[in-house]
Structure formats: structure tokens, C-alpha cells
Design a protein around this motif. Structure first.
Motif, mmCIF file in Angstrom:
data_model
loop_
_atom_site.group_PDB
_atom_site.id
_atom_site.type_symbol
_atom_site.label_atom_id
_atom_site.label_comp_id
_atom_site.label_asym_id
_atom_site.label_seq_id
_atom_site.Cartn_x
_atom_site.Cartn_y
_atom_site.Cartn_z
ATOM 1 N N THR A 48 12.306 11.323 -6.772
ATOM 2 C CA THR A 48 11.141 10.565 -7.231
ATOM 3 C C THR A 48 11.437 9.106 -6.908
ATOM 4 O OG1 THR A 48 10.778 12.145 -9.008
ATOM 5 C CG2 THR A 48 9.649 10.018 -9.174
ATOM 6 N N ILE A 49 10.516 8.463 -6.177
ATOM 7 C CA ILE A 49 10.804 7.124 -5.662
ATOM 8 C C ILE A 49 9.653 6.157 -5.904
ATOM 9 C CG2 ILE A 49 12.420 7.857 -3.864
ATOM 10 C CD1 ILE A 49 10.140 7.867 -1.880
ATOM 11 N N ASP A 50 10.031 4.856 -5.959
ATOM 12 C CA ASP A 50 9.052 3.763 -5.955
ATOM 13 C C ASP A 50 9.198 3.045 -4.618
ATOM 14 O OD1 ASP A 50 8.441 4.424 -8.558
ATOM 15 O OD2 ASP A 50 9.763 2.905 -9.426
ATOM 16 N N LEU A 51 8.062 2.647 -4.026
ATOM 17 C CA LEU A 51 8.075 2.005 -2.715
ATOM 18 C C LEU A 51 7.381 0.649 -2.756
ATOM 19 C CD1 LEU A 51 7.009 5.137 -0.625
ATOM 20 C CD2 LEU A 51 9.248 4.043 -0.494
ATOM 21 N N GLU A 52 7.905 -0.297 -1.969
ATOM 22 C CA GLU A 52 7.256 -1.597 -1.810
ATOM 23 C C GLU A 52 7.397 -2.005 -0.342
ATOM 24 O OE1 GLU A 52 7.536 -5.331 -4.550
ATOM 25 O OE2 GLU A 52 8.980 -5.627 -2.925
ATOM 26 N N ALA A 53 6.253 -2.276 0.315
ATOM 27 C CA ALA A 53 6.259 -2.618 1.740
ATOM 28 C C ALA A 53 5.837 -4.070 1.936
ATOM 29 C CB ALA A 53 5.320 -1.698 2.510
ATOM 30 N N LYS A 54 6.602 -4.794 2.751
ATOM 31 C CA LYS A 54 6.298 -6.189 3.074
ATOM 32 C C LYS A 54 6.141 -6.340 4.581
ATOM 33 C CE LYS A 54 9.019 -8.296 -0.700
ATOM 34 N NZ LYS A 54 10.149 -9.218 -0.983
ATOM 35 N N VAL A 55 5.155 -7.153 4.963
ATOM 36 C CA VAL A 55 4.977 -7.527 6.364
ATOM 37 C C VAL A 55 5.029 -9.048 6.423
ATOM 38 C CG1 VAL A 55 3.413 -7.562 8.343
ATOM 39 C CG2 VAL A 55 3.668 -5.473 6.998
ATOM 40 N N ASP A 56 5.914 -9.588 7.254
ATOM 41 C CA ASP A 56 6.107 -11.048 7.353
ATOM 42 C C ASP A 56 6.430 -11.655 5.989
ATOM 43 O OD1 ASP A 56 5.549 -10.910 10.067
ATOM 44 O OD2 ASP A 56 3.397 -11.200 9.750
ATOM 45 N N GLY A 57 7.207 -10.917 5.179
ATOM 46 C CA GLY A 57 7.650 -11.421 3.890
ATOM 47 C C GLY A 57 6.652 -11.303 2.765
ATOM 48 N N GLU A 58 5.431 -10.837 3.066
ATOM 49 C CA GLU A 58 4.387 -10.719 2.045
ATOM 50 C C GLU A 58 4.176 -9.257 1.663
ATOM 51 O OE1 GLU A 58 2.728 -13.162 0.533
ATOM 52 O OE2 GLU A 58 3.813 -14.725 1.653
ATOM 53 N N VAL A 59 4.129 -8.986 0.348
ATOM 54 C CA VAL A 59 3.859 -7.632 -0.118
ATOM 55 C C VAL A 59 2.409 -7.271 0.193
ATOM 56 C CG1 VAL A 59 3.777 -6.079 -2.104
ATOM 57 C CG2 VAL A 59 5.550 -7.846 -1.969
ATOM 58 N N LEU A 60 2.208 -6.130 0.829
ATOM 59 C CA LEU A 60 0.851 -5.708 1.202
ATOM 60 C C LEU A 60 0.045 -5.330 -0.045
ATOM 61 C CD1 LEU A 60 1.802 -3.420 4.224
ATOM 62 C CD2 LEU A 60 0.756 -5.695 4.344
ATOM 63 N N PRO A 61 -1.282 -5.577 -0.017
ATOM 64 C CA PRO A 61 -2.147 -5.206 -1.157
ATOM 65 C C PRO A 61 -2.035 -3.716 -1.488
ATOM 66 C CG PRO A 61 -3.338 -6.585 0.414
ATOM 67 C CD PRO A 61 -2.043 -6.236 1.050
ATOM 68 N N ASP A 62 -1.877 -2.903 -0.438
ATOM 69 C CA ASP A 62 -1.754 -1.460 -0.651
ATOM 70 C C ASP A 62 -0.333 -0.995 -0.334
ATOM 71 O OD1 ASP A 62 -1.899 -1.995 2.014
ATOM 72 O OD2 ASP A 62 -3.381 -0.465 2.510
ATOM 73 N N GLY A 63 0.633 -1.913 -0.496
ATOM 74 C CA GLY A 63 2.009 -1.612 -0.108
ATOM 75 C C GLY A 63 2.924 -1.232 -1.255
ATOM 76 N N ILE A 64 2.357 -0.927 -2.426
ATOM 77 C CA ILE A 64 3.180 -0.543 -3.574
ATOM 78 C C ILE A 64 2.781 0.856 -4.042
ATOM 79 C CG2 ILE A 64 3.786 -1.073 -5.960
ATOM 80 C CD1 ILE A 64 3.279 -4.006 -5.359
ATOM 81 N N ALA A 65 3.783 1.715 -4.234
ATOM 82 C CA ALA A 65 3.524 3.071 -4.740
ATOM 83 C C ALA A 65 4.644 3.436 -5.699
ATOM 84 C CB ALA A 65 3.461 4.068 -3.589
ATOM 85 N N SER A 66 4.279 4.069 -6.818
ATOM 86 C CA SER A 66 5.269 4.440 -7.833
ATOM 87 C C SER A 66 5.206 5.937 -8.107
ATOM 88 C CB SER A 66 5.001 3.680 -9.139
ATOM 89 O OG SER A 66 5.072 2.280 -8.929
#
Length: 459
Positions: free
Chosen positions: A166-184
Motif C-alpha cells: 500500500t503506497i502513497d505517491l507524489e509526482a513533481k514536474v520541474d520541481g512543482e507538485v502536479l494538481p493531479d500528482g498526489i495519490a494515497s
């Protein structure tokens, strides 16, 4: 009316038509009536303006143009019927002469179905894969069923391949967290390849509470196709446990009492699947041979339209539903635009030739489609479209597509005739009997070749 037909090439003709002016009387009357309803002239009631006044105020030329536009479809159809040609698509019409009170002369160039001679298909021979189910095939099938009944139990150790984390994810592009880049709370089986590239290596070896960062190309969302820095945190690790392979498992996973009965059923199902694949392969290869025997010219304009239709369906329907662009699709396929265009053209040519040849065989053999066959085909098409039979039937009728469905079934019957006459052997040299195969399977084979587009006649 006088008409003549000139063959420009095997797939295109030019009709030359001369019409005495008196034959335009009905269209002239209709033109005056139409203009009467559209204009107003002081001193006259709407719809009661005399023809001479319309000529004076709006010009005789406007009336003639309206009359010719009204008459052309009927005159063209009469010329087509007189010439006994089968036009494809809309004609290119050119008014050559219009003498008021004397004559209308025009030409119409149009693609036609080429004359095709059905080749002798009785000598067609093809080889197909043998239907062989090994013990290994059966074991693999049973193992897949076993996987479906696996259970998971929490463990206090580092995650390994096959574990469910079971994982939590956070995605960044150019150092910025994407609006839809977080999943828990995402559940993921290590090694399944169902999430991002690189995630398996990142989570393997982590215990609950551990985290790692890796770089991956995003497959979807607002930044699809871009490289992202992804942080993954493992919140739980669970081991998958497979049930014991015994009679108790057979009773749990099937209607059978023993594992031997379950394996026997698996073998039978695999044999049926391979027989289906063998029959499909036979039909595809027989069709290939049949096409090779025939000389079938393809109209250029029809080919252009078919290529565009195939590209449109791929981009806006298939890829659109997957959230992919054509460029990204080609990248995944490892193809260049030139290779894609060449393949699409080749498929379009094959689809058109298949329709032409099988339609000709339908006509020659006088193959008819009864209501039961059409209904069965309609229900299958409805199921594949995700619609109910009633919804699909209504859409077909409203869209005027009943003749298209009839054509699909008829072509399937034509292919079945050719397949039945062919000699089919498997790779072991054993003759394969396809006489009991459902004609609907042949229809599916033809559909796969011809695609969604339909070569339509238009008079």
C-alpha cells in the motif's frame, strides 16, 4: 434525354448527358415556386408573383440555376441506370452548356465498382497451426485460476517481488507538485507492471514507513508524456498466499469436486480456444490466397477516403478512449509516420479489395441473408458496442445502416463458401474440417479486414 458513357480507367467513368429543355419544365416550375416563397415584390401577394416579374426582378439566370440544381440528381440517376454502372460516392458534375429554351448539357465523372472475374478458388490450399494442448498449458491455466484466489496477509519485513504494498505517491514536474500528482492508499503488486516504470525497483526492499524517489515518464494525467520526479512511500506490506492445489481448491474455484476434473475441464476449454483460433487462422489465410488470385483495381478517391476514415477512427475513437495521441501511439509502437502511413494504405487496399471480391461472389452465388442471420449478427455487434440489442437496432435503423449489416453478413457467407472449398491442413499434415464452423466467425474475419468503413454506392 441522351447519354453516353466513357471509360476513363477500370474504376472511373465519364457520363455525358444532353437534355432537351422541355424536360426541365417540372424543375423550372419548382424553381419559380421556391423563389416565390422566398421573396416579396410590392404589389403582389407572397407566392403569387408571376414568372415574368421574377425574371425581370431577379434574373432568368437565378431561375435556371435553381431549376438545374433541382433536376441534376434525377437526370444523373437516369444516366447511371441507362449506362448500367455501379457508382461509388458522389460524382464530379460539370455543366457544359445551358441554352435557355433549347438544351442542357453536362458531364459527370464518378468512381465505379470495377468488373471483377471470380477466380477458381477450388484449388486453394493453406496450412494452419495444429490444435495441441500440453500438460504445461493446463498447469499454467490452473495456476492462473489459483492466482485469482490468492489471499494477502500483512508482514513486517522488506517488500519483495509478488508482495502487495500500500503506497502513497507524489509526482513533481520541474520541481512543482502536479494538481493531479498526489495519490494515497494505492494498492500495488510488485512486478505487475501496472503503474509507473521504475516503481518496482523503488519499492523493493522498503519496509512499511520507508520511502524512495525515482524518475519516470507519466503515462496519463495533466502531464502525460513528461518526465516526473516521483516520491513513493510504503505504508503497508502484505504477502500473497496461494491456496493449496488440491480437491478442496477445485471445489472452491469451480463446480468440480476433484482437481483432476478441474484440470480435464481446463484442457477441454483450451482445446476449444485453440480450435477457434485455428478456424480464424484458416479463414484469414484462405482469404489472403483468394485475394492473390483475383485482379482487383482500386479507385484512387475511394482509397483516399478509406485511409482518412481509418486514421480518424484510430485517432478519435480507439486512441481517444485510451488518452493517447497518434504521436505517442507511434512512439509506443516504435513506428515512424511513414511506416504508419504505408501500413494504413496497405490495410485500406486489402479492405476495399475484400469487399469488392466478396460482394461479387455474393452476387454470383446469389447468397441471401435471412432475418435470423441478421438478428444474430445484430446481437453480436450490439454486445461488442456495449449497447443493448434494442438500442443498437434503433441506432442502426435511424442511421440507415441496415444495408451495411446485411452486407457484412453476406460477405461472411461468401468467405465461408470459399473456405469450405479450400484444402486446409495443420502443421502435422492432418486435414482440418471447417464445414461445421459458424458463418458468423467468417463475418468477424471479414470485418477485421475491412474495418469500420463501408464501400457505398451512391446514385
Amino acid at each position: 434525354m441522351k447519354s453516353a458513357v466513357e471509360t476513363l480507367n477500370p474504376t472511373r467513368v465519364r457520363l455525358t448527358v444532353e437534355v432537351p429543355f422541355e424536360e426541365l419544365k417540372d424543375s423550372l416550375d419548382a424553381a419559380y415556386k421556391k423563389i416565390n416563397q422566398q421573396v416579396t415584390v410590392k404589389g403582389f401577394r407572397k407566392g403569387k408573383i408571376p414568372a415574368r416579374v421574377i425574371d425581370q426582378r431577379f434574373g432568368r439566370g437565378a431561375v435556371l440555376e435553381e431549376a438545374v440544381n433541382d433536376a441534376l440528381p434525377k437526370l444523373y440517376t437516369e444516366a447511371v441506370n441507362e449506362a448500367e454502372v455501379n457508382p461509388l460516392g458522389q460524382p464530379e458534375v460539370d455543366i457544359k452548356e445551358l441554352k435557355d429554351g433549347e438544351l442542357l448539357s453536362f458531364t459527370a465523372e464518378v468512381d465505379i465498382r470495377p468488373a471483377i472475374e471470380i477466380p477458381d478458388y477450388s484449388g486453394i490450399e493453406v496450412e494452419v497451426d495444429a490444435v495441441e494442448v500440453t500438460d504445461e498449458d493446463v498447469e499454467k491455466s490452473v495456476e492462473q485460476l489459483r492466482e485469482r484466489f490468492a489471499s494477502t496477509n500483512p508482514v513486517e519485513r522488506a517488500a519483495a517481488e509478488g508482495d502487495v504494498v500500500t503506497i502513497d505517491l507524489e509526482a513533481k514536474v520541474d520541481g512543482e507538485v502536479l494538481p493531479d500528482g498526489i495519490a494515497s492508499g494505492v494498492s500495488y503488486t510488485i512486478g505487475s507492471g501496472e503503474l509507473l516504470d521504475g516503481i518496482d525497483a523503488a519499492v523493493t526492499g522498503l519496509e512499511a514507513g520507508g520511502e524512495a524517489t525515482f524518475t519516470s515518464e507519466l503515462k496519463g494525467g495533466s502531464a502525460a508524456g513528461k518526465e516526473a520526479e516521483v516520491t513513493v512511500k510504503v505504508t503497508a506490506v502484505a504477502a500473497r498466499e496461494l491456496p493449496a492445489l488440491d480437491d478442496e481448491f477445485a471445489q472452491l474455484a469451480s463446480e468440480f469436486d476433484t482437481l483432476d476434473e478441474l484440470k480435464a475441464d481446463s484442457r477441454k476449454r483450451l482445446e476449444n480456444m485453440k480450435q477457434f483460433d485455428q478456424a480464424t487462422q484458416a479463414q484469414e489465410r484462405v482469404l489472403e490466397k483468394f485475394l492473390e488470385l483475383a485482379e482487383i483495381p482500386v479507385p484512387e478517391k475511394l482509397l483516399e477516403d478509406e485511409i482518412q476514415t481509418r486514421k480518424h477512427n484510430l485517432e478519435h475513437h480507439q486512441l481517444g478512449q485510451m488518452g493517447l495521441t497518434l504521436e505517442k501511439y507511434l512512439e509506443f509502437q516504435g513506428k515512424t509516420v511513414e511506416e504508419f502511413d504505408a501500413e494504413t494504405k496497405e490495410q485500406a487496399v486489402k479492405g476495399i479489395k475484400t469487399q469488392f471480391l466478396l460482394d461479387e461472389l455474393v452476387s454470383k452465388e446469389e447468397l441471401n441473408v435471412d432475418q435470423e442471420e441478421l438478428t444474430e449478427h445484430l446481437m453480436r455487434r450490439a454486445a461488442s458496442s456495449g449497447m443493448s440489442p434494442d438500442q443498437f437496432a434503433q441506432a442502426v435503423v435511424q442511421g440507415g445502416q441496415v444495408p451495411m449489416l446485411v452486407g457484412e453478413v453476406a460477405r461472411g457467407k461468401a468467405l465461408a463458401v470459399v473456405v469450405e472449398a479450400a484444402k486446409v491442413v495443420d502443421t502435422n499434415g492432418k486435414a482440418v474440417d471447417l464445414s461445421d464452423e459458424d458463418e458468423e466467425l467468417a463475418t468477424e474475419t471479414v470485418e477485421a479486414v475491412t474495418g469500420d468503413a463501408e464501400v457505398s454506392e451512391d446514385k
